[in-house]
Design a protein around this motif. Structure first.
Motif, PDB file in Angstrom:
ATOM      1  N   THR A  96      99.336 -24.503 -91.419  1.00  0.00           N
ATOM      2  CA  THR A  96     100.618 -24.498 -92.140  1.00  0.00           C
ATOM      3  C   THR A  96     100.442 -24.159 -93.615  1.00  0.00           C
ATOM      4  N   GLU A  97      99.205 -24.040 -94.080  1.00  0.00           N
ATOM      5  CA  GLU A  97      98.946 -23.688 -95.470  1.00  0.00           C
ATOM      6  C   GLU A  97      98.484 -22.239 -95.554  1.00  0.00           C
ATOM      7  N   GLU A  98      98.952 -21.525 -96.569  1.00  0.00           N
ATOM      8  CA  GLU A  98      98.673 -20.102 -96.663  1.00  0.00           C
ATOM      9  C   GLU A  98      97.413 -19.793 -97.458  1.00  0.00           C
ATOM     10  N   SER A  99      96.779 -18.640 -97.118  1.00  0.00           N
ATOM     11  CA  SER A  99      95.660 -18.147 -97.894  1.00  0.00           C
ATOM     12  C   SER A  99      95.984 -16.783 -98.495  1.00  0.00           C
ATOM     13  N   GLN A 100      96.836 -16.008 -97.819  1.00  0.00           N
ATOM     14  CA  GLN A 100      97.315 -14.735 -98.343  1.00  0.00           C
ATOM     15  C   GLN A 100      98.702 -14.500 -97.767  1.00  0.00           C
ATOM     16  N   SER A 101      99.668 -14.155 -98.617  1.00  0.00           N
ATOM     17  CA  SER A 101     101.041 -14.051 -98.128  1.00  0.00           C
ATOM     18  C   SER A 101     101.604 -12.650 -98.296  1.00  0.00           C
ATOM     19  N   PHE A 102     102.629 -12.355 -97.475  1.00  0.00           N
ATOM     20  CA  PHE A 102     103.287 -11.060 -97.465  1.00  0.00           C
ATOM     21  C   PHE A 102     104.798 -11.263 -97.426  1.00  0.00           C
ATOM     22  N   ASP A 103     105.523 -10.324 -97.971  1.00  0.00           N
ATOM     23  CA  ASP A 103     106.982 -10.385 -97.947  1.00  0.00           C
ATOM     24  C   ASP A 103     107.522 -10.341 -96.518  1.00  0.00           C
ATOM     25  N   VAL A 104     108.573 -11.076 -96.273  1.00  0.00           N
ATOM     26  CA  VAL A 104     109.308 -10.992 -95.010  1.00  0.00           C
ATOM     27  C   VAL A 104     110.749 -10.648 -95.336  1.00  0.00           C
ATOM     28  N   HIS A 105     111.218  -9.523 -94.815  1.00  0.00           N
ATOM     29  CA  HIS A 105     112.595  -9.109 -95.087  1.00  0.00           C
ATOM     30  C   HIS A 105     113.435  -8.988 -93.824  1.00  0.00           C
ATOM     31  N   ASP A 106     112.790  -9.103 -92.652  1.00  0.00           N
ATOM     32  CA  ASP A 106     113.554  -8.990 -91.408  1.00  0.00           C
ATOM     33  C   ASP A 106     112.802  -9.690 -90.282  1.00  0.00           C
ATOM     34  N   VAL A 107     113.524 -10.488 -89.510  1.00  0.00           N
ATOM     35  CA  VAL A 107     112.959 -11.144 -88.331  1.00  0.00           C
ATOM     36  C   VAL A 107     113.955 -10.995 -87.181  1.00  0.00           C
ATOM     37  N   THR A 108     113.464 -10.532 -86.053  1.00  0.00           N
ATOM     38  CA  THR A 108     114.301 -10.391 -84.865  1.00  0.00           C
ATOM     39  C   THR A 108     113.757 -11.286 -83.762  1.00  0.00           C
ATOM     40  N   ILE A 109     114.606 -12.163 -83.237  1.00  0.00           N
ATOM     41  CA  ILE A 109     114.238 -12.984 -82.079  1.00  0.00           C
ATOM     42  C   ILE A 109     114.639 -12.205 -80.833  1.00  0.00           C
ATOM     43  N   LEU A 110     113.659 -11.833 -80.021  1.00  0.00           N
ATOM     44  CA  LEU A 110     113.944 -11.041 -78.828  1.00  0.00           C
ATOM     45  C   LEU A 110     114.546 -11.931 -77.746  1.00  0.00           C
ATOM     46  N   SER A 111     115.701 -11.537 -77.269  1.00  0.00           N
ATOM     47  CA  SER A 111     116.375 -12.320 -76.234  1.00  0.00           C
ATOM     48  C   SER A 111     115.694 -12.121 -74.889  1.00  0.00           C
ATOM     49  N   GLN A 112     115.460 -13.219 -74.187  1.00  0.00           N
ATOM     50  CA  GLN A 112     114.872 -13.159 -72.855  1.00  0.00           C
ATOM     51  C   GLN A 112     115.895 -13.508 -71.777  1.00  0.00           C
ATOM     52  N   ASP A 113     117.157 -13.652 -72.195  1.00  0.00           N
ATOM     53  CA  ASP A 113     118.199 -14.079 -71.269  1.00  0.00           C
ATOM     54  C   ASP A 113     118.879 -12.886 -70.620  1.00  0.00           C
ATOM     55  N   ILE A 114     118.652 -12.719 -69.335  1.00  0.00           N
ATOM     56  CA  ILE A 114     119.296 -11.674 -68.554  1.00  0.00           C
ATOM     57  C   ILE A 114     119.342 -12.181 -67.116  1.00  0.00           C
ATOM     58  N   PRO A 115     120.462 -12.020 -66.414  1.00  0.00           N
ATOM     59  CA  PRO A 115     120.619 -12.648 -65.092  1.00  0.00           C
ATOM     60  C   PRO A 115     119.600 -12.199 -64.052  1.00  0.00           C
ATOM     61  N   TRP A 116     119.282 -10.896 -64.043  1.00  0.00           N
ATOM     62  CA  TRP A 116     118.410 -10.358 -63.004  1.00  0.00           C
ATOM     63  C   TRP A 116     117.181  -9.711 -63.636  1.00  0.00           C
ATOM     64  N   VAL A 117     116.032  -9.912 -63.024  1.00  0.00           N
ATOM     65  CA  VAL A 117     114.787  -9.330 -63.512  1.00  0.00           C
ATOM     66  C   VAL A 117     114.034  -8.703 -62.349  1.00  0.00           C
ATOM     67  N   VAL A 118     113.002  -7.937 -62.689  1.00  0.00           N
ATOM     68  CA  VAL A 118     112.191  -7.248 -61.687  1.00  0.00           C
ATOM     69  C   VAL A 118     110.795  -7.863 -61.679  1.00  0.00           C
ATOM     70  N   VAL A 119     110.293  -8.219 -60.499  1.00  0.00           N
ATOM     71  CA  VAL A 119     108.960  -8.811 -60.381  1.00  0.00           C
ATOM     72  C   VAL A 119     108.236  -8.193 -59.182  1.00  0.00           C
ATOM     73  N   THR A 120     106.957  -8.441 -59.146  1.00  0.00           N
ATOM     74  CA  THR A 120     106.143  -8.051 -58.000  1.00  0.00           C
ATOM     75  C   THR A 120     105.314  -9.249 -57.582  1.00  0.00           C
ATOM     76  N   GLY A 121     104.925  -9.299 -56.338  1.00  0.00           N
ATOM     77  CA  GLY A 121     104.210 -10.451 -55.822  1.00  0.00           C
ATOM     78  C   GLY A 121     102.898 -10.708 -56.525  1.00  0.00           C
ATOM     79  N   GLY A 122     102.637 -11.977 -56.829  1.00  0.00           N
ATOM     80  CA  GLY A 122     101.381 -12.362 -57.439  1.00  0.00           C
ATOM     81  C   GLY A 122     101.262 -12.069 -58.918  1.00  0.00           C
ATOM     82  N   ALA A 123     102.334 -11.637 -59.552  1.00  0.00           N
ATOM     83  CA  ALA A 123     102.274 -11.311 -60.975  1.00  0.00           C
ATOM     84  C   ALA A 123     102.655 -12.523 -61.811  1.00  0.00           C
ATOM     85  N   ASP A 124     102.377 -12.441 -63.112  1.00  0.00           N
ATOM     86  CA  ASP A 124     102.772 -13.516 -64.023  1.00  0.00           C
ATOM     87  C   ASP A 124     103.715 -12.986 -65.090  1.00  0.00           C
TER      88      ASP A 124
END
Length: 236
Positions: A96-124
């Motif tokens: 939680t403590e910094e050693s070298q810092s950089f500017d942050v001007h944009d953060v996007t939280i990627l949504s994982q919410d969607i009713p239907w998804v595609v999978v294959t057997g034995g995958a993670d």
């Protein structure tokens, strides 16, 4: 990204929208920071109150980010009249403590919410379904990747989450936004609802509708960020 001067960062502050985004980050989220090509996993979130008599900071929120072997800390610091945001390489003894810092001007939280998804057997991993393939009853990842020789199937997302992780390529490219029920501004009948997907979905600011229940034929406003659809003035 370039190294920042600490005093300059404190003076500048950050936009309220970025402050709200960082405050809403939770463990398990996937982030894109400053629009770079990396997708970061949020592995931990820590909140600290700062009470030092000679410290102008009031509190800080630090999100631990991981991407492969890289680990960084996304830090939001609260001052009496503004906030600052920085991305830092954590010190070994305390992430939680910094050693070298950089500017942050944009953060996007990627949504994982969607009713239907595609999978294959034995995958993670689960993928978003390719919309064109799905229209013809085929199950194929939207990213075009995955195991090319595998047989995919479309399932309800709640049957594989959180056991499966989302495909980061699908999450970055599709950027799903849930759209609340769209209603006719003239007769208030429900028209549609669903999910908007695509890298440029933020460019959508209206929907052209022809109501099957009345004579309304026009454009209604869409706020993709909030998933709201409506009109400022139904008579226009």
């Amino acid at each position: 990204m370039g190294a920042t001067d600490t005093a300059a960062t404190v003076d500048a502050g950050v936009e309220p929208s970025l402050v709200d985004t960082i405050k809403n980050i939770e463990e398990g989220d996937l982030l894109v920071v400053n629009g770079t090509s990396r997708t970061w996993d949020v592995t931990d979130v820590a909140n600290h109150t700062i009470e030092g008599p000679n410290d102008a900071r009031e509190s800080k929120r630090v999100c631990r980010l991981s991407c492969g072997e890289s680990v960084l800390g996304l830090e939001l610091v609260a001052y009496p009249d503004h906030y600052t945001a920085s991305l830092h390489a954590p010190a070994v003894e305390d992430w939680t403590e910094e050693s070298q810092s950089f500017d942050v001007h944009d953060v996007t939280i990627l949504s994982q919410d969607i009713p239907w998804v595609v999978v294959t057997g034995g995958a993670d991993k689960y993928h978003f379904p390719d919309p064109q393939a799905a229209a013809f009853g085929e199950a194929r990842p939207a990213c075009g990747g995955g195991n090319q020789s595998a047989t995919y199937r479309i399932v309800r997302s709640n049957t594989v989450r959180p056991t499966y992780a989302g495909c980061k390529d699908c999450l970055r490219r599709e950027k799903p936004v849930a759209l609340d029920h769209v209603t006719c501004p003239s007769c208030s009948r429900s028209i549609c609802h669903g999910i908007l997907r695509g890298s440029a979905v933020g460019a959508v600011d209206g929907l052209s509708i022809t109501c099957p229940h009345c004579d309304f034929d026009g454009v209604i406003n869409v706020d993709v960020a909030s998933g709201f659809a409506g009109v400022d003035d139904p008579t226009t």
